[in-house]
Design an enzyme around this catalytic site. Structure first.
Site, PDB file in Angstrom:
ATOM      1  N   HIS A  13       0.850  -1.098  -0.070  1.00 42.41           N
ATOM      2  CA  HIS A  13      -0.043  -0.092   0.030  1.00 42.41           C
ATOM      3  C   HIS A  13       0.775   1.196  -0.087  1.00 42.41           C
ATOM      4  O   HIS A  13       1.608   1.545   0.958  1.00 42.41           O
ATOM      5  CB  HIS A  13      -0.957   0.094   1.242  1.00 42.41           C
ATOM      6  CG  HIS A  13      -1.834   1.400   1.419  1.00 42.41           C
ATOM      7  ND1 HIS A  13      -3.428   0.888   1.314  1.00 42.41           N
ATOM      8  CD2 HIS A  13      -1.675   2.532   1.073  1.00 42.41           C
ATOM      9  CE1 HIS A  13      -3.930   2.150   1.420  1.00 42.41           C
ATOM     10  NE2 HIS A  13      -2.828   2.931   1.285  1.00 42.41           N
ATOM     11  N   HIS A  15       1.567   5.537  -1.769  1.00 48.15           N
ATOM     12  CA  HIS A  15       1.274   6.592  -2.497  1.00 48.15           C
ATOM     13  C   HIS A  15       2.646   7.188  -2.974  1.00 48.15           C
ATOM     14  O   HIS A  15       3.421   7.534  -2.329  1.00 48.15           O
ATOM     15  CB  HIS A  15       0.470   7.703  -1.749  1.00 48.15           C
ATOM     16  CG  HIS A  15      -0.836   7.226  -1.117  1.00 48.15           C
ATOM     17  ND1 HIS A  15      -1.960   7.359  -1.731  1.00 48.15           N
ATOM     18  CD2 HIS A  15      -0.947   6.330  -0.086  1.00 48.15           C
ATOM     19  CE1 HIS A  15      -2.842   6.810  -1.098  1.00 48.15           C
ATOM     20  NE2 HIS A  15      -2.309   6.160   0.102  1.00 48.15           N
ATOM     21  N   LYS A 108      -9.286   0.060  -5.914  1.00 50.71           N
ATOM     22  CA  LYS A 108      -9.382   0.468  -4.494  1.00 50.71           C
ATOM     23  C   LYS A 108     -10.708   1.309  -4.395  1.00 50.71           C
ATOM     24  O   LYS A 108     -10.962   2.074  -5.325  1.00 50.71           O
ATOM     25  CB  LYS A 108      -8.268   1.735  -4.396  1.00 50.71           C
ATOM     26  CG  LYS A 108      -8.243   2.407  -3.265  1.00 50.71           C
ATOM     27  CD  LYS A 108      -7.683   1.511  -2.019  1.00 50.71           C
ATOM     28  CE  LYS A 108      -7.952   2.252  -0.705  1.00 50.71           C
ATOM     29  NZ  LYS A 108      -6.798   3.192  -0.460  1.00 50.71           N
ATOM     30  N   HIS A 145     -10.536   1.172   1.673  1.00 50.29           N
ATOM     31  CA  HIS A 145     -10.090   2.648   2.848  1.00 50.29           C
ATOM     32  C   HIS A 145     -11.630   2.293   3.742  1.00 50.29           C
ATOM     33  O   HIS A 145     -12.707   2.715   3.256  1.00 50.29           O
ATOM     34  CB  HIS A 145     -10.207   3.652   2.066  1.00 50.29           C
ATOM     35  CG  HIS A 145     -10.044   4.783   3.092  1.00 50.29           C
ATOM     36  ND1 HIS A 145      -8.777   5.469   3.447  1.00 50.29           N
ATOM     37  CD2 HIS A 145     -10.775   5.236   4.400  1.00 50.29           C
ATOM     38  CE1 HIS A 145      -8.883   6.091   4.545  1.00 50.29           C
ATOM     39  NE2 HIS A 145     -10.049   6.139   5.068  1.00 50.29           N
ATOM     40  N   HIS A 183      -4.783  -0.437   6.044  1.00 48.29           N
ATOM     41  CA  HIS A 183      -4.142   0.212   6.882  1.00 48.29           C
ATOM     42  C   HIS A 183      -5.341   0.183   8.096  1.00 48.29           C
ATOM     43  O   HIS A 183      -5.827   1.092   8.578  1.00 48.29           O
ATOM     44  CB  HIS A 183      -3.955   1.722   6.525  1.00 48.29           C
ATOM     45  CG  HIS A 183      -5.076   2.511   5.705  1.00 48.29           C
ATOM     46  ND1 HIS A 183      -6.314   2.425   6.209  1.00 48.29           N
ATOM     47  CD2 HIS A 183      -4.976   3.024   4.471  1.00 48.29           C
ATOM     48  CE1 HIS A 183      -7.169   3.139   4.912  1.00 48.29           C
ATOM     49  NE2 HIS A 183      -6.054   3.373   4.183  1.00 48.29           N
ATOM     50  N   ASP A 256       1.383   2.641   3.496  1.00 46.36           N
ATOM     51  CA  ASP A 256       0.715   3.944   3.420  1.00 46.36           C
ATOM     52  C   ASP A 256       1.252   5.055   3.285  1.00 46.36           C
ATOM     53  O   ASP A 256       0.940   6.132   3.593  1.00 46.36           O
ATOM     54  CB  ASP A 256      -0.644   4.055   4.334  1.00 46.36           C
ATOM     55  CG  ASP A 256      -1.752   4.920   3.765  1.00 46.36           C
ATOM     56  OD1 ASP A 256      -1.701   5.265   2.717  1.00 46.36           O
ATOM     57  OD2 ASP A 256      -2.602   5.415   4.856  1.00 46.36           O
TER      58      ASP A 256
END
Ligand code: DOR
Ligand code: ZN
Length: 352
Positions: A13, A15, A108, A145, A183, A256
């Site tokens: 995970h 970004h 996602k 999420h 997460h 994350d």
């Protein structure tokens, strides 16, 4: 134990952002991780296979440029594993194309309004049912999420409410769908995943393993500890450590890592996101060491995620040494800077 050799890990995970920010943060990840599940919450969001392909090519170009410029080691290898951003309009055909692409590995789900760049997300779970049906059919995992978005629900309760409601619905209504609760931050989420049917897993960040919500207010307001889902009480942190170090294949590493420019974190309305990439693996080692579970680090960091995604485990090894070093106060980030987790303080482990 003073040194530890493990299979090179993957980050399930991450970004990576885009443009100059991508170029700035990619070297931090590739020094430790061989692959990463790349989040699609760009602006505009990555909602089609064509957009995912273009983004993948920009990541590969940034990787190659990093090698040429010396920011990335000449021998490094890295594979970005792309994701699609689920919207109310994601069609079964989009899902079939994603599966056929070979480079899209998951979809996602952001409830609209839950977090950074989630405005294009799903406005009501039912609207995503045709896409979820297709994902179940094509065996493409759903990454969730897990927070409700009702502003009337206390921010510290939003994950728990989501687990009891939508997550339960998804898992039971689509019994063949592989689902990752991303997460996770609460005991309730860890227990849910542990007790759920096969095909349900969770990623756990290093910041949620290291810190509780007190960190956000330690001696003053500390915006670099603000992320979503927000840090929780100590009892939840302990439950996450127990899950991560349990050896159960349902739990695996996902940082994350979510960089924002310093000026947008230290701001009257600061962005959510913890930039953990520069010392992520080292800090996970610290967590497992403190729990007396260093023998479980390799499976959590390097085996369980690959097995879940049905990808081969990495062949290479990395070496971790129990030698303290100071994490820099900040790093370059395009025209600005970005502040890493544990900035200016010591990490107990380092990579050889
Ligand atoms: O803290 C977060 N930051 N949580 C998210 O879900 C998104 C992420 C980001 O993209 O900055
Ligand atoms: Zn994220």
């Amino acid at each position: 134990m003073k040194s530890l050799v493990i299979t090179r890990p993957d980050d399930w995970h991450l970004h990576l952002r885009d443009g100059p920010a991508l170029a700035a943060v990619l070297p931090h990840t590739v020094r430790a991780f061989a692959r990463a599940i790349v989040m699609p919450n760009l602006k505009p969001a990555v909602t089609s296979v064509a957009a995912a392909d273009a983004y993948r090519q920009r990541i590969v170009a940034a990787f190659d440029a990093g090698k040429r410029g010396g920011a990335i080691a000449a021998g490094a290898r890295f594979e970005p594993l792309m994701t699609l951003y689920l919207t109310d309009r994601t069609s079964p055909r989009d899902i079939a194309l994603a599966r056929a692409s070979g480079f899209v590995h998951a979809v996602k789900y952001y409830p609209a309004g839950a977090t950074t760049n989630s405005d294009a997300g799903v406005t009501a779970l039912e609207r995503a049912f045709p896409a979820l049906e297709a994902m179940q059919k094509h065996d493409l995992p759903l990454l969730v999420h897990g927070e409700v978005t009702d502003p009337a629900i206390d921010i510290f309760d939003r994950e728990r409410m989501f687990v009891d409601g939508q997550l339960q619905t998804i898992v039971s209504r689509f019994p063949g769908l592989r689902v990752v609760a991303e997460h996770i931050t609460t005991r309730e989420a860890a227990t849910f995943v542990e007790q759920a049917r096969p095909g349900v897993a969770a990623t756990i960040t290093v910041h949620h393993l290291l810190y509780n919500r007190g960190a956000i207010f330690q001696g003053g307001i500390r915006p670099h500890f603000y992320c979503l889902p927000v840090l929780k009480r100590e009892e939840h942190r302990r439950a996450l450590v127990a899950a991560a170090t349990s050896g159960q294949p349902k739990f695996f590493l996902g940082t994350d890592s979510a960089p924002h420019p310093r000026g947008l974190k230290e701001h009257p309305c600061g962005c959510a996101g913890v930039f953990s990439a520069p010392a992520a693996l080292e800090l996970y080692a610290e967590v497992f060491d403190a729990a007396g579970a260093l023998d479980k680090l390799e499976s959590f960091a390097s085996h369980h995620g690959a097995d879940f995604y049905r990808l081969p485990r990495n062949a290479e090894k990395v070496t971790l040494l129990k030698e303290a070093w100071t994490i820099p106060a900040e790093y370059p980030f395009g025209d600005e800077t970005v502040v890493p987790l544990r900035c200016g303080e010591q990490a107990a482990w380092r990579m050889a």
